[in-house]
Design a protein around this motif. Structure first.
Motif, PDB file in Angstrom:
ATOM      1  N   GLU A   1       0.832  -1.205   0.000  1.00  0.00           N
ATOM      2  CA  GLU A   1       0.000   0.000   0.000  1.00  0.00           C
ATOM      3  C   GLU A   1       0.870   1.260   0.000  1.00  0.00           C
ATOM      4  N   VAL A   2       1.961   1.240   0.754  1.00  0.00           N
ATOM      5  CA  VAL A   2       2.877   2.383   0.778  1.00  0.00           C
ATOM      6  C   VAL A   2       3.531   2.545  -0.602  1.00  0.00           C
ATOM      7  N   GLN A   3       3.893   1.434  -1.229  1.00  0.00           N
ATOM      8  CA  GLN A   3       4.502   1.491  -2.565  1.00  0.00           C
ATOM      9  C   GLN A   3       3.520   2.093  -3.569  1.00  0.00           C
ATOM     10  N   LYS A   4       2.249   1.721  -3.458  1.00  0.00           N
ATOM     11  CA  LYS A   4       1.215   2.278  -4.340  1.00  0.00           C
ATOM     12  C   LYS A   4       1.064   3.783  -4.106  1.00  0.00           C
ATOM     13  N   ALA A   5       1.104   4.204  -2.818  1.00  0.00           N
ATOM     14  CA  ALA A   5       1.019   5.629  -2.488  1.00  0.00           C
ATOM     15  C   ALA A   5       2.201   6.376  -3.075  1.00  0.00           C
ATOM     16  N   TRP A   6       3.382   5.749  -3.049  1.00  0.00           N
ATOM     17  CA  TRP A   6       4.602   6.358  -3.602  1.00  0.00           C
ATOM     18  C   TRP A   6       4.491   6.477  -5.119  1.00  0.00           C
ATOM     19  N   ASP A   7       4.085   5.397  -5.780  1.00  0.00           N
ATOM     20  CA  ASP A   7       3.989   5.392  -7.244  1.00  0.00           C
ATOM     21  C   ASP A   7       2.998   6.435  -7.753  1.00  0.00           C
ATOM     22  N   LYS A   8       1.858   6.552  -7.075  1.00  0.00           N
ATOM     23  CA  LYS A   8       0.811   7.473  -7.521  1.00  0.00           C
ATOM     24  C   LYS A   8       0.864   8.830  -6.835  1.00  0.00           C
ATOM     25  N   ARG A   9       1.842   9.007  -5.899  1.00  0.00           N
ATOM     26  CA  ARG A   9       2.005  10.268  -5.165  1.00  0.00           C
ATOM     27  C   ARG A   9       0.713  10.677  -4.455  1.00  0.00           C
ATOM     28  N   ILE A  10       0.041   9.696  -3.841  1.00  0.00           N
ATOM     29  CA  ILE A  10      -1.240   9.938  -3.173  1.00  0.00           C
ATOM     30  C   ILE A  10      -1.079  10.855  -1.966  1.00  0.00           C
ATOM     31  N   LEU A  11      -0.025  10.637  -1.167  1.00  0.00           N
ATOM     32  CA  LEU A  11       0.161  11.473   0.024  1.00  0.00           C
ATOM     33  C   LEU A  11       0.466  12.921  -0.345  1.00  0.00           C
ATOM     34  N   ASP A  12       1.120  13.149  -1.469  1.00  0.00           N
ATOM     35  CA  ASP A  12       1.370  14.518  -1.935  1.00  0.00           C
ATOM     36  C   ASP A  12       0.042  15.250  -2.117  1.00  0.00           C
ATOM     37  N   ARG A  13      -0.911  14.572  -2.751  1.00  0.00           N
ATOM     38  CA  ARG A  13      -2.208  15.171  -3.026  1.00  0.00           C
ATOM     39  C   ARG A  13      -3.012  15.384  -1.747  1.00  0.00           C
ATOM     40  N   VAL A  14      -3.060  14.348  -0.904  1.00  0.00           N
ATOM     41  CA  VAL A  14      -3.881  14.411   0.307  1.00  0.00           C
ATOM     42  C   VAL A  14      -3.357  15.470   1.278  1.00  0.00           C
TER      43      VAL A  14
ATOM     44  N   GLU B   1      -1.405  17.952   0.473  1.00  0.00           N
ATOM     45  CA  GLU B   1      -1.208  19.200  -0.274  1.00  0.00           C
ATOM     46  C   GLU B   1       0.209  19.738  -0.132  1.00  0.00           C
ATOM     47  N   THR B   2       1.189  18.872  -0.361  1.00  0.00           N
ATOM     48  CA  THR B   2       2.592  19.254  -0.283  1.00  0.00           C
ATOM     49  C   THR B   2       3.406  18.363  -1.211  1.00  0.00           C
ATOM     50  N   GLU B   3       4.646  18.719  -1.416  1.00  0.00           N
ATOM     51  CA  GLU B   3       5.560  17.937  -2.259  1.00  0.00           C
ATOM     52  C   GLU B   3       6.445  17.091  -1.344  1.00  0.00           C
ATOM     53  N   LEU B   4       6.295  15.776  -1.411  1.00  0.00           N
ATOM     54  CA  LEU B   4       7.093  14.875  -0.578  1.00  0.00           C
ATOM     55  C   LEU B   4       8.267  14.316  -1.381  1.00  0.00           C
ATOM     56  N   THR B   5       9.393  14.126  -0.702  1.00  0.00           N
ATOM     57  CA  THR B   5      10.589  13.614  -1.361  1.00  0.00           C
ATOM     58  C   THR B   5      10.556  12.091  -1.430  1.00  0.00           C
ATOM     59  N   ASP B   6      11.365  11.546  -2.333  1.00  0.00           N
ATOM     60  CA  ASP B   6      11.503  10.096  -2.417  1.00  0.00           C
ATOM     61  C   ASP B   6      12.103   9.541  -1.133  1.00  0.00           C
ATOM     62  N   GLU B   7      12.959  10.332  -0.459  1.00  0.00           N
ATOM     63  CA  GLU B   7      13.557   9.892   0.796  1.00  0.00           C
ATOM     64  C   GLU B   7      12.472   9.682   1.866  1.00  0.00           C
ATOM     65  N   PHE B   8      11.475  10.572   1.895  1.00  0.00           N
ATOM     66  CA  PHE B   8      10.391  10.410   2.868  1.00  0.00           C
ATOM     67  C   PHE B   8       9.611   9.132   2.575  1.00  0.00           C
ATOM     68  N   TYR B   9       9.281   8.910   1.305  1.00  0.00           N
ATOM     69  CA  TYR B   9       8.546   7.696   0.949  1.00  0.00           C
ATOM     70  C   TYR B   9       9.363   6.450   1.287  1.00  0.00           C
ATOM     71  N   GLN B  10      10.682   6.501   1.072  1.00  0.00           N
ATOM     72  CA  GLN B  10      11.530   5.358   1.400  1.00  0.00           C
ATOM     73  C   GLN B  10      11.547   5.122   2.913  1.00  0.00           C
ATOM     74  N   GLU B  11      11.628   6.205   3.685  1.00  0.00           N
ATOM     75  CA  GLU B  11      11.591   6.096   5.150  1.00  0.00           C
ATOM     76  C   GLU B  11      10.263   5.485   5.604  1.00  0.00           C
ATOM     77  N   LEU B  12       9.163   5.924   4.995  1.00  0.00           N
ATOM     78  CA  LEU B  12       7.843   5.395   5.323  1.00  0.00           C
ATOM     79  C   LEU B  12       7.751   3.912   4.971  1.00  0.00           C
ATOM     80  N   LEU B  13       8.275   3.545   3.815  1.00  0.00           N
ATOM     81  CA  LEU B  13       8.258   2.140   3.393  1.00  0.00           C
ATOM     82  C   LEU B  13       9.070   1.276   4.357  1.00  0.00           C
TER      83      LEU B  13
END
Length: 100
Positions: free
Chosen positions: A55-68, A70-82
């Motif tokens: 689910e986190v990988q899907k959020a990263w691929d589609k940048r869902i958290l960026d939209r929800v 309303e900010t620009e998240l880095t790949d490092e943040f997504y990797q930390e979350l994963l």
């Protein structure tokens, strides 16, 4: 004995309503700082994601958290979350649901 009500939250990726303990909260403060919120009590706008690496990988691929959030998240943040979610899932498989 009276049964306690289990708080439910909606995952922003799958749209499923799940018990709060099966989700991880990501917050955005008023200053725009985004962080993983393991306690679920940090101030700011929150979004929930299931403790599933897929689910986190899907959020990263589609940048869902960026939209929800309303900010620009880095790949490092997504990797930390994963990494965090993978670790939490492994802990739950080893120790059961009592660990958080």
């Amino acid at each position: 004995m009276k049964k306690r009500k289990v708080p439910l939250r909606k995952s922003v990726v799958s749209g499923e309503m799940l018990p709060k303990k099966e989700l991880i909260r990501i917050t955005r403060s008023k200053e725009g700082h985004v962080a993983i919120d393991p306690t679920g009590k940090m101030p700011g706008r929150g979004a929930y994601v299931a403790i599933e690496p897929e689910e986190v990988q899907k959020a990263w691929d589609k940048r869902i958290l960026d939209r929800v959030l309303e900010t620009e998240l880095t790949d490092e943040f997504y990797q930390e979350l994963l990494d965090y979610v993978s670790h939490q899932k492994a802990r739950r498989e080893l120790f059961g649901n009592e660990s958080r």
